[in-house]
Design an enzyme around this catalytic site. Structure first.
Site, PDB file in Angstrom:
ATOM      1  N   HIS A  54      50.231  49.524  82.868  1.00  0.00           N
ATOM      2  CA  HIS A  54      51.154  50.535  83.410  1.00  0.00           C
ATOM      3  C   HIS A  54      50.998  50.648  84.917  1.00  0.00           C
ATOM      4  O   HIS A  54      51.910  51.090  85.610  1.00  0.00           O
ATOM      5  CB  HIS A  54      50.941  51.892  82.737  1.00  0.00           C
ATOM      6  CG  HIS A  54      49.737  52.643  83.206  1.00  0.00           C
ATOM      7  ND1 HIS A  54      48.455  52.324  82.789  1.00  0.00           N
ATOM      8  CD2 HIS A  54      49.601  53.690  84.066  1.00  0.00           C
ATOM      9  CE1 HIS A  54      47.598  53.150  83.366  1.00  0.00           C
ATOM     10  NE2 HIS A  54      48.259  53.988  84.143  1.00  0.00           N
TER      11      HIS A  54
ATOM     12  N   LYS B 284      41.436  47.341  86.299  1.00  0.00           N
ATOM     13  CA  LYS B 284      40.109  47.494  86.909  1.00  0.00           C
ATOM     14  C   LYS B 284      39.067  47.763  85.837  1.00  0.00           C
ATOM     15  O   LYS B 284      39.314  48.540  84.916  1.00  0.00           O
ATOM     16  CB  LYS B 284      40.147  48.680  87.887  1.00  0.00           C
ATOM     17  CG  LYS B 284      38.910  48.815  88.748  1.00  0.00           C
ATOM     18  CD  LYS B 284      39.037  47.959  89.979  1.00  0.00           C
ATOM     19  CE  LYS B 284      37.798  47.995  90.846  1.00  0.00           C
ATOM     20  NZ  LYS B 284      36.669  47.247  90.275  1.00  0.00           N
TER      21      LYS B 284
ATOM     22  N   LYS C   1      40.264  56.791  82.154  1.00  0.00           N
ATOM     23  CA  LYS C   1      39.420  57.270  83.250  1.00  0.00           C
ATOM     24  C   LYS C   1      40.177  57.227  84.571  1.00  0.00           C
ATOM     25  O   LYS C   1      40.187  58.202  85.332  1.00  0.00           O
ATOM     26  CB  LYS C   1      38.157  56.411  83.337  1.00  0.00           C
ATOM     27  CG  LYS C   1      37.158  56.849  84.389  1.00  0.00           C
ATOM     28  CD  LYS C   1      36.015  55.857  84.520  1.00  0.00           C
ATOM     29  CE  LYS C   1      35.249  55.660  83.244  1.00  0.00           C
ATOM     30  NZ  LYS C   1      34.089  54.756  83.423  1.00  0.00           N
TER      31      LYS C   1
ATOM     32  N   LYS D 113      38.037  45.481  81.131  1.00  0.00           N
ATOM     33  CA  LYS D 113      36.591  45.337  81.000  1.00  0.00           C
ATOM     34  C   LYS D 113      36.278  43.893  80.665  1.00  0.00           C
ATOM     35  O   LYS D 113      37.096  43.189  80.071  1.00  0.00           O
ATOM     36  CB  LYS D 113      36.043  46.242  79.888  1.00  0.00           C
ATOM     37  CG  LYS D 113      34.599  46.681  80.121  1.00  0.00           C
ATOM     38  CD  LYS D 113      34.501  47.718  81.234  1.00  0.00           C
ATOM     39  CE  LYS D 113      33.097  48.250  81.411  1.00  0.00           C
ATOM     40  NZ  LYS D 113      33.056  49.365  82.369  1.00  0.00           N
TER      41      LYS D 113
ATOM     42  N   THR E 233      28.453  56.102  91.193  1.00  0.00           N
ATOM     43  CA  THR E 233      28.599  56.634  89.839  1.00  0.00           C
ATOM     44  C   THR E 233      27.634  57.788  89.613  1.00  0.00           C
ATOM     45  O   THR E 233      28.019  58.836  89.074  1.00  0.00           O
ATOM     46  CB  THR E 233      28.373  55.530  88.781  1.00  0.00           C
ATOM     47  OG1 THR E 233      29.228  54.425  89.071  1.00  0.00           O
ATOM     48  CG2 THR E 233      28.680  56.052  87.393  1.00  0.00           C
TER      49      THR E 233
ATOM     50  N   ASN F 180      20.714  52.260  87.416  1.00  0.00           N
ATOM     51  CA  ASN F 180      21.392  52.725  88.616  1.00  0.00           C
ATOM     52  C   ASN F 180      21.999  54.117  88.426  1.00  0.00           C
ATOM     53  O   ASN F 180      21.768  55.038  89.218  1.00  0.00           O
ATOM     54  CB  ASN F 180      22.474  51.717  89.013  1.00  0.00           C
ATOM     55  CG  ASN F 180      23.279  52.164  90.217  1.00  0.00           C
ATOM     56  OD1 ASN F 180      24.198  52.972  90.094  1.00  0.00           O
ATOM     57  ND2 ASN F 180      22.947  51.667  91.391  1.00  0.00           N
TER      58      ASN F 180
ATOM     59  N   SER G 234      35.060  52.145  94.047  1.00  0.00           N
ATOM     60  CA  SER G 234      35.596  50.780  93.951  1.00  0.00           C
ATOM     61  C   SER G 234      37.027  50.735  94.492  1.00  0.00           C
ATOM     62  O   SER G 234      37.430  49.760  95.136  1.00  0.00           O
ATOM     63  CB  SER G 234      35.578  50.300  92.496  1.00  0.00           C
ATOM     64  OG  SER G 234      34.295  49.853  92.136  1.00  0.00           O
TER      65      SER G 234
END
Length: 472
Positions: A67, A72, A96, A108, A196, A235, A364
């Site tokens: 869409h 990503k 997300k 992913k 993050t 991380n 990102s």
């Protein structure tokens, strides 16, 4: 906790979408399109090992939603990688991004290996070959699909990916934007490493700032003296714990796959991390109690539990034993749908992954924009701002006859660095998104922040499809 092979993260995400759709009026075809993965690429490739033998490696890349383009999502190296997991993680990325208003579709990737079983040279071979497979099928590119680090990968692997992509596309001026999470030397961005974890901190900070919500949980507002248990000190877990403790919270437990640490007096996260790096675990750490069965730490009493490891960690088997009042999902999919129902029935407040884990994709996005513009944030205006603020301070001093202290002058005159601007943009994104979804939860009179987040995300995705003329 061992992962249940019967469990499907993708099916869980689809059921969350169905739950949200009950509070909306959607065309049935549009709902089905929103749920399904647009493209699934599953492939095998051989890798020659140092002893001359060959291993056949399994790789995946899933593009969930077109869409918005590019899509990503990270690339993970793990023995637990499978098609259903990658599909589920890709779908979570779609929602997300929509939830925090980042203009990407979701994707992913994964490689089914144990990265600890390979040396650096072998990992480079695997990463470059994986990238070449994506290039051949046009599953990577600045305008198509932009990967990033995930579990088992980092800036090093992203550097190999961008170098491989540039070798195949020497004429592409925006080639650096084919992947994010790169080292700074490869046009990465300041603040991406901790993004993050900082997003997790900001999200929890905003959640505990709402007086009405905290009173219903029997908690005071603010992070000061809140007792927190962290699962996973990679991380995300490390930076989440670091910023939460710096804000006044007390980290009383840290769980890792090979053991955990429990200390009600509070854990020095930076010291613990240093020990973990040197000793490959927590056993023998001089402070606190070493807990061999680290999964049991999730069930200890605390104010906030932050699962920051893998998915499927809180299930119907242990959800009834959780004693935390708030759970902040720093990892992707750590709570199953059945478990969340149990938690909500027990009045435990769950801050969902699709919001709380969004700091990485937000920064990102900034890195992608930086690569497309080919200029660092703040480079053009920093000196101009410094001179402007200096002139303003000089004018105030001349008019009042009073002088600023040097530290005050330095703080005011300082122009914003790239990291300052990135963190500012991240904070604006996370703060706005939290209050949007919490308002949606209250307007719809529902318990679940996750359902509210899906409603908000689906509304934005539906508008994209409608504006394209695909659905009425």
């Amino acid at each position: 906790m061992a992962q249940n092979q019967e469990y499907s993260l993708f099916e869980d995400v689809c059921s969350f979408v169905d739950d949200a759709a009950q509070h909306m009026e959607l065309h049935p075809g549009l709902l089905e399109q929103i749920k399904q993965c647009n493209s699934i690429y599953k492939f095998h490739f051989p890798v020659r090992m140092d002893d001359g033998s060959y291993q056949v490696v399994k790789g995946y890349r899933v593009q969930h939603s077109h869409h918005k383009l590019p899509v990503k999502g990270g690339i993970r190296f793990s023995e637990m990688v499978n098609e259903q997991e990658v599909m589920g993680l890709a779908s979570l990325m779609t929602f997300k991004c929509a939830m925090v208003n980042i203009p990407f579709g979701g994707a992913k990737g994964g490689v089914n290996i144990d990265p600890l079983a390979y040396n650096t040279r072998q990992l480079e071979k695997i990463t470059r070959r994986y990238t070449s497979e994506l290039i051949k099928k046009k599953f990577i590119g600045p305008a198509i699909d932009v990967p990033a680090p995930d579990y088992g990968t980092g800036a090093r692997e992203m550097a190999w990916i961008v170098d491989t992509y540039e070798a195949f596309n020497p004429e592409a001026i925006n080639a650096k934007a084919c992947v994010t999470g790169k080292p700074l030397s490869q046009h990465g961005i300041e603040g991406r490493t901790e993004a993050t974890g900082m997003g997790v901190y900001i999200g929890i900070r905003e959640a505990v700032s709402v007086k009405e919500d905290m009173e219903s949980l029997g908690l005071t507002t603010g992070l000061q003296d809140k007792k927190i248990i962290i699962q996973g000190l990679g991380n995300v877990g490390f930076y989440s714990a670091k910023y939460l403790s710096e804000a006044g919270a007390k980290i009383i437990g840290v769980a890792e796959w090979n053991g955990g640490i429990w200390d009600e007096n509070g854990i020095d996260i930076e010291a613990l991390k240093e020990y973990q790096i040197e000793n490959k675990g927590f056993e023998g750490y001089g402070k606190g109690e070493f807990i061999k069965d680290s999964a049991s730490l999730l069930e200890k009493e605390c104010d906030i539990l932050v699962p920051a490891a893998l998915e499927n960690q809180i299930t119907s088997e242990n959800a009834g034993k959780i004693k935390a009042k708030i759970i902040g999902e720093a990892a992707n999919g750590p709570i199953t749908k059945e478990a969340e129902k149990i938690l909500l029935d027990r009045e435990i407040f769950v801050i969902p992954d699709m919001y709380l884990n969004a700091g990485g994709v937000t920064v990102s996005y900034f890195e992608w924009l930086k690569n497309l513009s080919r200029v660092s944030f703040g480079k053009l205006e920093k000196r101009y701002d410094m001179e402007k603020y200096k002139f303003l301070l000089d004018s105030i001093e001349n008019a009042t006859g009073d002088a600023f202290k040097q530290e005050q002058r330095d703080a005011i005159v300082k122009g914003a660095s790239e990291r300052d601007l990135v963190i500012s943009g991240l904070e604006e994104t996370m703060v706005t998104a939290y209050h949007d979804l919490n308002e949606m939860r209250k307007n719809k009179k529902i318990k679940s922040l996750r359902t509210a987040a899906f409603i908000l995300a689906i509304e934005r995705i539906a508008i994209s499809y409608t504006d394209m003329g695909i659905f009425p």
